[in-house]
Every structure is written in C-alpha cells, then in structure tokens.
Write an enzyme that holds these catalytic residues in place. Structure first.
Site, PDB file in Angstrom:
ATOM      1  N   GLY A  24       0.793  -1.216   0.000  1.00 50.81           N
ATOM      2  CA  GLY A  24       0.000   0.000   0.000  1.00 50.81           C
ATOM      3  C   GLY A  24       0.822   1.262   0.000  1.00 50.81           C
ATOM      4  N   PHE A  25       0.120   2.375   0.083  1.00 52.24           N
ATOM      5  CA  PHE A  25       0.734   3.693   0.048  1.00 52.24           C
ATOM      6  C   PHE A  25       1.031   4.182   1.465  1.00 52.24           C
ATOM      7  CE2 PHE A  25      -1.503   3.104  -3.893  1.00 52.24           C
ATOM      8  CZ  PHE A  25      -0.669   3.666  -4.839  1.00 52.24           C
ATOM      9  N   GLY A  26       1.890   5.182   1.545  1.00 53.32           N
ATOM     10  CA  GLY A  26       2.369   5.637   2.842  1.00 53.32           C
ATOM     11  C   GLY A  26       1.283   6.087   3.790  1.00 53.32           C
ATOM     12  N   VAL A  27       0.424   6.994   3.346  1.00 54.11           N
ATOM     13  CA  VAL A  27      -0.614   7.533   4.229  1.00 54.11           C
ATOM     14  C   VAL A  27      -1.632   6.464   4.590  1.00 54.11           C
ATOM     15  CG1 VAL A  27      -2.504   9.202   4.374  1.00 54.11           C
ATOM     16  CG2 VAL A  27      -0.311   9.892   3.394  1.00 54.11           C
ATOM     17  N   GLU A  28      -1.950   5.586   3.639  1.00 56.00           N
ATOM     18  CA  GLU A  28      -3.016   4.607   3.843  1.00 56.00           C
ATOM     19  C   GLU A  28      -2.576   3.378   4.624  1.00 56.00           C
ATOM     20  OE1 GLU A  28      -5.373   5.680  -0.316  1.00 56.00           O
ATOM     21  OE2 GLU A  28      -4.147   3.882  -0.187  1.00 56.00           O
ATOM     22  N   ALA A  29      -1.335   2.941   4.444  1.00 51.24           N
ATOM     23  CA  ALA A  29      -0.854   1.733   5.121  1.00 51.24           C
ATOM     24  C   ALA A  29       0.345   2.008   6.018  1.00 51.24           C
ATOM     25  CB  ALA A  29      -0.492   0.663   4.090  1.00 51.24           C
ATOM     26  N   GLY A  30       1.282   2.834   5.553  1.00 50.01           N
ATOM     27  CA  GLY A  30       2.475   3.120   6.348  1.00 50.01           C
ATOM     28  C   GLY A  30       2.168   3.879   7.619  1.00 50.01           C
ATOM     29  N   GLU A  90      16.928   5.229   8.557  1.00 52.41           N
ATOM     30  CA  GLU A  90      18.036   5.366   7.608  1.00 52.41           C
ATOM     31  C   GLU A  90      17.517   6.269   6.504  1.00 52.41           C
ATOM     32  OE1 GLU A  90      19.892   5.289   4.455  1.00 52.41           O
ATOM     33  OE2 GLU A  90      19.558   3.123   4.265  1.00 52.41           O
ATOM     34  N   CYS A 129      21.102   5.970  -1.007  1.00 47.03           N
ATOM     35  CA  CYS A 129      21.133   7.028   0.015  1.00 47.03           C
ATOM     36  C   CYS A 129      22.540   7.582   0.206  1.00 47.03           C
ATOM     37  CB  CYS A 129      20.597   6.495   1.341  1.00 47.03           C
ATOM     38  SG  CYS A 129      18.868   5.987   1.265  1.00 47.03           S
TER      39      CYS A 129
END
Length: 507
Positions: free
Chosen positions: A219-225, A263, A302
């Site tokens: 899923g996406f960050g706002v919805e699952a993360g 990280e 990174c």
C-alpha cells in the site's frame, strides 16, 4: 553477454502473478476494501501486475497474526531460528538468477548489479545473522558473595518495517534478518513502487517460516504506512527512505513512545586529494572508478557520492579523465548483463531528476557531460532513463545541498585538507563519504573529521553485513548491519537475585 527474457515472456526464467494480495498469517488474503493498484516496470513504463491496496484494516489484521505468532517464535531456540535463516539463504542462493531478474524488472536496475551485488549481499546477511545470534550471549555480574545480576536478551515482540524502493530485497533483508534472528514477528510494508519482488521472494521462502512470523501489507504511505508506524501494537518501527518521511515516521512512533531506526537521505562527499594523481597506476584508475560510483544503481542510493571534491592542483587533469571515464558507462536494457546503467525506479523519480537538471542549469552550474533524458526506441520505449550527469559549480548551489537521488554528481575544487573537510561537512546530511589518498595519515584524519556514519577510504559502495551502517545529523537515527543490530531488536531483562537467607535490613 546474456539478455534475460522479460518476466512472463517466452524463454523467461521468472513469471510474476497477475495480482498480489497481502501476505498475512502465512497465507494470501485480499485487501479489506477490495482495492488494487497497478505496478509498472521502469524498463518500459508498462504495468505487469496489480497489488493489493492496504489500509488500516489490513494493518490490524497483520498485527493480529504477528501477535499470535510472536510468543512462540520468541521462545523458539536460537539454534532453530538460526537454521531457518540459513535455509532461507540457501533457498535464495538456489534461485539467485530468478531473484535478480525479478528485481531488475520491477526496479529498473541493471541485472549485472542484482546478480553480483544485491542478491548475494542479501543471502550473506541472512547467513551472517544466523551465525551472530548463535554467538550472542547474555551476561552475569557478581554484585557480592550472595547477589548476582543476570542479563537476558529478549525479543521486542512485534516490529514494523517500512522498506524503500531502491533496493527492494536487500533493504528488506537488512531489517528482516536481525529482527527474525532476535525472535521478533514482523509486519513489513514494501514501497508502493516495488512491492512485487518482495512477493516473488516470498514465493520461494515463505514455507520456511511459521505462519504469522512475517506478514507483508502492501500500500501507500498515508493509507498503510501511517497506521502501521503509529500503531501502539508495534514495539519498534524501522524505516528507510527520505528525510521528510522519516520525520513523520518519528512523530507517529513517538505518540506511543516507540523506538525507531531511521536510515534517511544523504548528500555524500567523495574527496580526491592531489596525491591520487601522483602516478599513472592501478590506484589512479581505481580512484577514477570511485568517482563514477555516483551512477551505481542509477544514483538511487542514500549514500550516492553526489558531491565530488577534487584538490585544485590536479583538478583540470582529474576532471578531464573523470568525464571520459563517466562517458564509458553503458546504458541499455536492464536485463542485458552488459548494461551498466538502467532505468530510474519510477516516473515520479524520473521527473524529479529532470527537474534538478533544470535547476542546476538555472543556478549557473556547467554541464560537463550528460544532462538529458535518454529516449530509447523499441521495447524500452516509455521507460525511465537518464544520462549520467556531471555538474561543475559550488557547494552553495541547490544541486550540491539537496538530495537528487539520480545519476547526477556536482563537482567543485578545494585548496587543502581543512578546506576539504569544511566543504564536506557543509550539509544537513551525514550518511556516507569517500576519501581517496595515497597517504594513510591524511586518510585517517579525514575519516575522523568528516561528519558521516560511514567513511569509505580508497573504496566506495561496499556493504558487508558485519560493518555498521547509519547516519549522522539528518541522515537518520540508529544503525543497521553488524551484530549490534541484534540488540536493536531486543530488550534487556535484568534479574537481580539474592541467594542470602538473611533479612534485607531496611526495616
């Protein structure tokens, strides 16, 4: 030269499923809201599978499974957990080519890198932590003749792990191997850009782990993360990604007073002292190769050495050779073993890089080579390709200060040791750095003076399992790799025991 067939085509060694659900409690389950999203390959920009779109309900279901599995997994003997990690490594090694092709197709990176680095490193990380946990011991302290302090390593329980898109399988391994070795159950959220290769990996190894020990919610960050990172039901959150998102993850976890490992971003300096140019030998050639490391993995690292600092006395000669060396980097089909630079991982990332190429020009930076999108025809048409680019400018420019995350290096000169260190440290970040010199006194002093968690000395982009990795300043909190990571996924239990039958004497 070997050209691997695209997954799902004639002669391919890899086939992706047309759809991937969430992996929860040892089985695949559809998303609670029944929604899916398309997953395109950067190679050609075309969708090749669809992925379950997770929400808080899916996260809760995964946490239920993890909490059910965690006590039993935590009580499993160290020997058994170690053996399972070794079996995972063996299974991966037996399928190394398949994993390499699967990841290259989803991420866009050259298969020569996944074959030689990404997947072998992931295999080694599982083996390293399988051995490290077997060697880990508690401690005993004799307080006095009748009192002993026992210290035990206990798993945290259920941990959340949020994985980036630049090294989908390797970055998952960096987090999974120590967490599983330490006896934790995991809920993992892969990046929405690259979830499929994690599921391909799962198809090879999932049967080796008890149900619920590893759960994957897409899923996406706002919805699952966000619901995962902010859940009071996780004992730790580990995240790899950009600094702005890491700041949010830290805020979410802090609401429940949960520890985090972050990280984050970087703007790593790669410093070339003038003695590098003293002789025309193998070391000079090695240093020029070190300069080109900004293009490894399309610059989507990174620790990308995205700032190059070259001592003024040799600057002109060094840069002439460095530009020529960079122009030898061969673009092409990511599934061709001769290709040295592939596709950027997503269209969003491609657009970000192209915008910084414009910013660099607007700031007055000089383009020494590259600076354009690569437009391929045929089967690569529609893919996300960029030329390796060298800018010449000064350290106050945005292209020197902001993370681009593409095959772009910004170059400037320095006068002496102090000037090099001052420029190297003039950044918000502190993840990595490179130092190139024939003088080990200079190398040591520079390594200690640079404010970065890892300083490569006469090398770059080596990531052994037993070398600690992590950032200073806004590049993160905590470390990954090395046996110390076991304790990052454990809590210390002290039992302070008196064997004296006599009274305490307080009252």
């Amino acid at each position: 030269m070997t050209r691997y067939a695209a997954p799902g085509t004639e002669g391919a060694i890899v086939s992706y499923q047309s759809r991937y659900d969430h992996f929860i409690g040892g089985e695949y389950v559809p998303p609670a809201r029944g929604q899916y999203f398309e997953n395109p390959s950067p190679v050609n920009g075309l969708p090749f599978t669809e992925i379950a779109r997770g929400t808080a309900d899916d996260v809760e279901r995964a946490l239920d499974a993890a909490h059910e599995a965690a006590p039993g997994w935590g009580r499993t003997s160290v020997t058994e957990r170690s053996d399972i990690l070794l079996k995972i490594a063996d299974r991966m090694e037996a399928n190394l080519e398949r994993l390499a092709v699967a990841e290259s197709w989803e991420n866009g990176k050259p298969v020569r890198e996944t074959l030689a680095a990404d997947i072998p490193l992931a295999i080694d990380h599982f083996r390293y932590f399988a051995g490290a946990v077997r060697a880990q011991e508690g401690s005993l302290g004799e307080i006095d003749d009748d009192t002993v302090a026992y210290h035990f390593h206990e798993p945290l329980g259920v941990v959340a792990q949020i994985i980036p898109w630049n090294f989908p399988i390797l970055m998952a391994t960096w987090k999974l191997a120590p967490a599983l070795a330490a006896g934790n159950a995991v809920v993992l959220k892969p990046a929405e850009q690259t979830p499929a290769s994690i599921h391909y990996w799962l198809s090879l190894v999932a049967d080796l782990l008890p149900p619920g020990v590893l759960n994957v919610v897409n899923g996406f960050g706002v919805e699952a993360g966000k619901p995962l990172a902010s859940s009071p039901r996780v004992a730790k959150v580990a995240f790899t990604g950009e600094t702005t998102t890491g700041r949010l993850i830290m805020q979410y976890a802090s609401e429940n007073i949960k520890p985090v490992t972050l990280e984050l971003g970087g703007k790593s300096p790669n410093i070339f002292f003038e003695d590098v140019w003293a002789r025309d030998d193998d070391f000079r050639d090695k240093a020029l190769e070190g300069f080109t490391m900004f293009a490894l993995n399309q610059g989507e690292v990174c620790t990308c050495p995205s700032r190059a600092l070259v001592q003024r006395g040799v600057y002109a000669e060094f840069m002439e050779a460095a530009v020529a060396r960079t122009e030898l980097i061969k673009p092409g089909h990511p599934l061709d073993t001769d290709t040295m630079i592939g596709a950027q991982a997503s269209n969003d990332q491609l657009e970000k890089i192209l915008s910084y190429l414009d910013i660099g020009r607007q700031e007055g930076a000089k383009v020494l080579t590259g600076g354009e999108r690569i437009e391929h025809d045929g089967e690569l048409k529609g893919g996300y390709y960029v030329q390796p680019t060298i800018f010449e400018g000064h350290n106050r420019m945005r292209i020197f200060q902001e993370e681009i995350f593409g095959p772009v290096v910004s170059v400037t000169s320095f006068d002496d040791f102090d000037d090099a260190v001052k420029t190297a440290n003039d950044t918000l970040y502190g993840l990595g750095a490179g130092v190139w010199t024939r003088d080990m006194n200079t190398a040591y002093r520079a390594g200690r003076a640079i404010q970065a968690g890892r300083v490569w000395t006469n090398c770059y982009h080596a990531y052994p399992a037993h070398a600690a990795f992590g950032g200073y300043k806004q590049s993160g909190i905590g470390r990954e790799n090395h046996k110390m990571m076991l304790e990052h996924y454990q809590q210390t239990k002290n039992i302070l025991c008196s064997y004296s039958p006599k009274k305490l004497g307080f009252f």
